[in-house]
Write a protein that holds these residues in place. Structure first.
Motif, PDB file in Angstrom:
ATOM      1  N   PRO B 210      -8.352  -4.506   8.736  1.00 14.35           N
ATOM      2  CA  PRO B 210      -9.034  -3.914   9.887  1.00 14.35           C
ATOM      3  C   PRO B 210      -8.065  -3.695  11.049  1.00 14.35           C
ATOM      4  CG  PRO B 210      -9.544  -6.255   9.722  1.00 14.35           C
ATOM      5  CD  PRO B 210      -8.533  -5.947   8.648  1.00 14.35           C
ATOM      6  N   SER B 211      -8.182  -2.553  11.686  1.00 11.01           N
ATOM      7  CA  SER B 211      -7.431  -2.278  12.905  1.00 11.01           C
ATOM      8  C   SER B 211      -8.425  -1.559  13.806  1.00 11.01           C
ATOM      9  CB  SER B 211      -6.230  -1.406  12.561  1.00 11.01           C
ATOM     10  OG  SER B 211      -5.642  -0.913  13.749  1.00 11.01           O
ATOM     11  N   PHE B 212      -9.115  -2.338  14.637  1.00 11.57           N
ATOM     12  CA  PHE B 212     -10.284  -1.870  15.365  1.00 11.57           C
ATOM     13  C   PHE B 212     -10.133  -0.460  15.911  1.00 11.57           C
ATOM     14  CE2 PHE B 212     -12.773  -1.329  19.256  1.00 11.57           C
ATOM     15  CZ  PHE B 212     -14.044  -1.616  18.789  1.00 11.57           C
ATOM     16  N   PRO B 213     -11.078   0.443  15.701  1.00  9.20           N
ATOM     17  CA  PRO B 213     -12.308   0.247  14.917  1.00  9.20           C
ATOM     18  C   PRO B 213     -12.196   0.785  13.482  1.00  9.20           C
ATOM     19  CG  PRO B 213     -12.525   2.184  16.303  1.00  9.20           C
ATOM     20  CD  PRO B 213     -11.092   1.735  16.406  1.00  9.20           C
ATOM     21  N   GLU B 214     -10.976   0.937  12.982  1.00 17.15           N
ATOM     22  CA  GLU B 214     -10.790   1.453  11.621  1.00 17.15           C
ATOM     23  C   GLU B 214     -10.531   0.316  10.641  1.00 17.15           C
ATOM     24  OE1 GLU B 214      -7.612   4.294  11.694  1.00 17.15           O
ATOM     25  OE2 GLU B 214      -8.622   5.591  13.135  1.00 17.15           O
ATOM     26  N   ILE B 215     -10.804   0.570   9.368  1.00 17.64           N
ATOM     27  CA  ILE B 215     -10.496  -0.402   8.316  1.00 17.64           C
ATOM     28  C   ILE B 215      -9.812   0.341   7.174  1.00 17.64           C
ATOM     29  CG2 ILE B 215     -11.477  -1.956   6.576  1.00 17.64           C
ATOM     30  CD1 ILE B 215     -13.737  -2.534   8.576  1.00 17.64           C
ATOM     31  N   SER B 216      -8.708  -0.201   6.678  1.00 17.01           N
ATOM     32  CA  SER B 216      -8.096   0.409   5.493  1.00 17.01           C
ATOM     33  C   SER B 216      -8.395  -0.459   4.274  1.00 17.01           C
ATOM     34  CB  SER B 216      -6.590   0.594   5.680  1.00 17.01           C
ATOM     35  OG  SER B 216      -5.906  -0.586   5.404  1.00 17.01           O
ATOM     36  N   ILE B 217      -8.668   0.216   3.142  1.00 18.34           N
ATOM     37  CA  ILE B 217      -8.899  -0.482   1.885  1.00 18.34           C
ATOM     38  C   ILE B 217      -7.858   0.005   0.892  1.00 18.34           C
ATOM     39  CG2 ILE B 217     -10.592  -1.084   0.115  1.00 18.34           C
ATOM     40  CD1 ILE B 217     -12.703   0.201   1.802  1.00 18.34           C
ATOM     41  N   THR B 218      -7.108  -0.917   0.337  1.00 19.54           N
ATOM     42  CA  THR B 218      -6.123  -0.542  -0.666  1.00 19.54           C
ATOM     43  C   THR B 218      -6.577  -1.030  -2.039  1.00 19.54           C
ATOM     44  OG1 THR B 218      -4.322  -0.573   0.928  1.00 19.54           O
ATOM     45  CG2 THR B 218      -3.707  -0.760  -1.384  1.00 19.54           C
ATOM     46  N   PHE B 219      -6.554  -0.123  -3.011  1.00 16.72           N
ATOM     47  CA  PHE B 219      -6.872  -0.430  -4.406  1.00 16.72           C
ATOM     48  C   PHE B 219      -5.555  -0.490  -5.159  1.00 16.72           C
ATOM     49  CE2 PHE B 219     -11.472   0.503  -4.343  1.00 16.72           C
ATOM     50  CZ  PHE B 219     -11.562   1.108  -3.097  1.00 16.72           C
ATOM     51  N   ARG B 220      -5.370  -1.543  -5.978  1.00 16.04           N
ATOM     52  CA  ARG B 220      -4.115  -1.689  -6.702  1.00 16.04           C
ATOM     53  C   ARG B 220      -4.433  -2.062  -8.151  1.00 16.04           C
ATOM     54  NH1 ARG B 220      -1.662  -5.009  -3.278  1.00 16.04           N
ATOM     55  NH2 ARG B 220      -0.650  -3.281  -2.237  1.00 16.04           N
ATOM     56  N   ALA B 221      -3.728  -1.433  -9.086  1.00 17.36           N
ATOM     57  CA  ALA B 221      -3.947  -1.756 -10.502  1.00 17.36           C
ATOM     58  C   ALA B 221      -2.648  -1.605 -11.273  1.00 17.36           C
ATOM     59  CB  ALA B 221      -5.004  -0.826 -11.099  1.00 17.36           C
ATOM     60  N   GLN B 222      -2.594  -2.243 -12.436  1.00 15.22           N
ATOM     61  CA  GLN B 222      -1.387  -2.150 -13.271  1.00 15.22           C
ATOM     62  C   GLN B 222      -1.346  -0.849 -14.054  1.00 15.22           C
ATOM     63  OE1 GLN B 222       1.403  -3.883 -13.423  1.00 15.22           O
ATOM     64  NE2 GLN B 222       0.676  -5.205 -11.772  1.00 15.22           N
ATOM     65  N   ASN B 223      -2.504  -0.235 -14.294  1.00 18.65           N
ATOM     66  CA  ASN B 223      -2.428   1.063 -14.973  1.00 18.65           C
ATOM     67  C   ASN B 223      -3.288   2.114 -14.304  1.00 18.65           C
ATOM     68  OD1 ASN B 223      -4.967   1.694 -16.621  1.00 18.65           O
ATOM     69  ND2 ASN B 223      -4.563  -0.472 -17.094  1.00 18.65           N
ATOM     70  N   ALA B 224      -2.867   3.353 -14.491  1.00 14.73           N
ATOM     71  CA  ALA B 224      -3.443   4.469 -13.746  1.00 14.73           C
ATOM     72  C   ALA B 224      -4.917   4.689 -14.077  1.00 14.73           C
ATOM     73  CB  ALA B 224      -2.638   5.744 -14.032  1.00 14.73           C
ATOM     74  N   ALA B 225      -5.289   4.483 -15.343  1.00 19.76           N
ATOM     75  CA  ALA B 225      -6.680   4.731 -15.741  1.00 19.76           C
ATOM     76  C   ALA B 225      -7.625   3.758 -15.033  1.00 19.76           C
ATOM     77  CB  ALA B 225      -6.815   4.602 -17.258  1.00 19.76           C
ATOM     78  N   THR B 226      -7.240   2.494 -14.973  1.00 19.78           N
ATOM     79  CA  THR B 226      -8.045   1.492 -14.266  1.00 19.78           C
ATOM     80  C   THR B 226      -8.211   1.891 -12.800  1.00 19.78           C
ATOM     81  OG1 THR B 226      -7.090  -0.199 -15.700  1.00 19.78           O
ATOM     82  CG2 THR B 226      -8.198  -0.977 -13.709  1.00 19.78           C
ATOM     83  N   LEU B 227      -7.106   2.299 -12.188  1.00 12.90           N
ATOM     84  CA  LEU B 227      -7.171   2.695 -10.780  1.00 12.90           C
ATOM     85  C   LEU B 227      -8.078   3.908 -10.606  1.00 12.90           C
ATOM     86  CD1 LEU B 227      -6.082   2.248  -7.865  1.00 12.90           C
ATOM     87  CD2 LEU B 227      -4.329   3.931  -8.390  1.00 12.90           C
ATOM     88  N   ASP B 228      -7.901   4.920 -11.450  1.00 10.78           N
ATOM     89  CA  ASP B 228      -8.684   6.155 -11.307  1.00 10.78           C
ATOM     90  C   ASP B 228     -10.181   5.898 -11.441  1.00 10.78           C
ATOM     91  OD1 ASP B 228      -6.399   7.535 -10.873  1.00 10.78           O
ATOM     92  OD2 ASP B 228      -6.234   8.352 -12.903  1.00 10.78           O
ATOM     93  N   ALA B 229     -10.558   5.057 -12.410  1.00 16.34           N
ATOM     94  CA  ALA B 229     -11.984   4.742 -12.596  1.00 16.34           C
ATOM     95  C   ALA B 229     -12.548   4.044 -11.366  1.00 16.34           C
ATOM     96  CB  ALA B 229     -12.164   3.874 -13.841  1.00 16.34           C
TER      97      ALA B 229
END
Lengths: 406, 406
Positions: B210-229
């Motif tokens: 969070p960086s008021f009033p915004e929030i960033s969400i990072t998604f991380r995965a070991q493979n691209a298919a998992t991330l894309d889904a």
């Protein structure tokens, strides 16, 4: 007393942000004469946190921990703090009540997930959070008195100031201090200007705290006579660079001067883009003296709305003494104020020319007695710093002019 | 691989400066997919440094130490690094030659005291310093490969980039990440919305910042298919709250949308005092779409300069839907822009009434297709947060309107 600050958060370990919380806490402790021995940044990882906390509980007398008290899964400070102290994590009724009260006050919907923030180490003391939903807590464990606070600065700072600082022994006791706020000199230049102080004023301790573009200097001594002699000497040396003989910022000092003389103020901003108006209106009560601003970013706004002569812009360019001066005069007339500031410059990163490089700023102040103009070139500053430096020069020029008026 | 960064220096522990060196090193490592486990700030104290170094030699595989390599008495890293590794400190002929060469190049006089910088742990590897006089060095000791660099950023950075980074394995291969930026939902609401993710998308790691009033969400995965889904699923859930599918702030997103549609923008600010103009102009290149602002803090400025009907203010008050709407319309006309924002509210801490309490804000956006208005009550917010929240709502309303236009 051995003191450590622990900041938790993967964003710190990824280098997404620097640990400014720890620096802020360290400086507040330093002002009380308390020296920090260690700052540690630890990841959002349960096992790592337990290991860091356990070692810290046994190595330090005072521990300030920041971060990881939020409601989400990557917030794991309370659970790890409990485990490291061999305490169970229990839901605190008191904390539940406080969280409910905060949501009610904010008029916000509460999720079940927020109650996670009430799960705290058994027997801990709860620290009230006046701003956000996550309460802090304190533990006496091992060798340490450990305080746990949220990582969000606007929540952490008042909690530290109101609930932790007052409980700490003031090592200054018998200490006399005074703080000046300076502007316009670098930290190393101020240090050089005061280089002889350790020799000529034995017993005086100096601390510098820069907060761009302002610097605070705190003088500390064991007896009042030593302090007074040093202050008198420092006043002579620093006269041109000190804008307040107390710990306030330039927008606040400017506001007090305006109120004192019963003057009103207006602004015409180009390169600062609204920053001067924003800073002036950060001060509570500024509506008593601030009329408003015209942010004439586009040249046609300078001409059509502000009423700057088109030929002046064609002849000299928007970034010129002539246009900045005209902007200040026009703002003073249009907004019916006693004083008016104007800025026009090249904030960058693009738009610079050989004649008018990035960082060039023209600043003008119009007042009843006439108009003052200054030109500055901020070499190597990025866009945000050029804007801020220009805003601060403009406000300080106004402050000086107002201070000289009766 | 366990990685730690150690920064030495009492100025860091006094809070005079934040440890931006460590953040910079951490971000460079992160870019290569290398995660830092710990950042430690230690004092300029021989015994403390030995203790910190000895523990780190045995706890981490990679160690980057910054600071304390200079010539003065408070520079004690080399001596402590040697002692902690049970190595003698010896004068290195190679280092002496390099130091002489630097002084010759700079045309500076060398003091005997500078040769202290050639006293290094026996058998260490010397790291060339292309800028300053203090060479760095590397040691293989305990579990760790330890690198020692100066604390001066302009010296440390090229040494790290040229001599350390190239020796490190690039771990990025195999890591896939994506960041969304959200606004308008609390961190806990977003977490609740994504509560099933750990179960329904195994292998996905979530991080919230969070960086008021915004929030960033990072998604991380070991493979691209998992991330894309996971991303496809998250896009559905977070659609209404995400303003950018990348890591940019609202002023930047707004600027891109304006450029994309070739629209211009203007602002009429009351309670925000110039903040919207300031935020819009923090974005490089904003002069292409930002015309300017009228900060009508005083009601007479709303009437005389902006042209709001005096009777409207008398009938409804300055903090009203009617006045905010009129402000936006007038700003659009006066500043010849496609879109115009307006804010009017009670920022506090004083000035609230029962009918119009502190935290009440009216926001309006005028555009070719008409006008939109919203009213918000920010309970429990201080002055700075009311201003910021109002500015962000205004910019997001504009962003939504622009995105819907062709």
């Amino acid at each position: 007393m051995e003191i450590a600050i622990i900041s938790t958060g993967n964003e710190l370990l990824r280098g997404a942000i620097a640990d400014t919380n720890a620096a802020w806490i360290a400086s507040r402790l330093h002002e009380r004469g308390l020296q920090v021995s260690r700052i540690i940044v630890a990841p959002d990882d349960h096992d790592e946190l337990i290991s860091v906390f356990r070692q810290a509980y046994n190595s330090f007398d005072l521990l300030i921990v920041g971060g990881g008290l939020g409601p989400t899964i990557d917030d794991m400070t309370a659970r790890a703090a409990a485990a490291a102290a061999d305490l169970p994590l229990v839901r605190s009724d008191d904390a539940v009540r406080r969280i409910f009260a905060v949501f009610e006050r904010l008029g916000k919907h509460m999720n079940e997930i927020n109650l996670k923030q009430a799960d705290l180490p058994q027997g801990c003391e709860i620290i009230d959070n006046p701003v956000g939903t996550a309460p802090g807590f304190a533990l006496q464990t091992g060798r340490a008195h450990a305080f746990f606070l949220p990582g969000v600065p606007v929540e952490m700072k008042p909690m530290f100031e109101n609930c932790i600082l007052p409980t700490l022994e003031d090592r200054r006791s018998g200490q006399h201090t005074s703080t000046f706020k300076c502007y316009g000199m670098g930290e190393s230049d101020i240090q050089a200007a005061l280089a002889e102080f350790p020799a000529s004023h034995p017993g005086i301790e100096l601390a510098f705290r820069p907060s761009f573009p302002e610097i605070s200097i705190t003088f500390r001594a064991q007896n009042a006579a030593t302090l007074d002699a040093a202050l008198a000497h420092a006043r002579q040396i620093l006269k041109g660079t000190v804008f307040a003989w107390e710990d306030i910022d330039i927008p606040t000092a400017l506001g007090r001067a305006l109120l004192d003389k019963q003057f009103t103020m207006a602004v015409a901003e180009s390169c600062t883009g609204g920053l001067i108006g924003h800073e002036i209106t950060q001060v509570p009560g500024s509506s008593a003296y601030f009329k408003g601003a015209i942010v004439s970013y586009d040249n046609n706004v300078k001409i059509d709305l502000l009423g700057v002569d088109r030929q002046l812009i064609l002849d000299h360019g928007a970034v010129s003494a002539q246009v900045a001066t005209a902007m200040a005069k026009r703002a003073r007339t249009l907004l019916h104020s006693d004083i008016a500031l104007a800025t026009s410059g090249v904030a960058g990163p693009d738009g610079g020319t050989e004649e008018k490089p990035v960082g060039l700023v023209h600043i003008a102040v119009a007042h009843e007695g006439g108009i003052e103009h200054r030109e500055h070139l901020f070499k190597g500053y990025d866009r945000a710093r050029v804007k801020k430096a220009a805003a601060w020069i403009a406000m300080q020029m106004a402050l000086n002019i107002i201070s000289e008026k009766r």
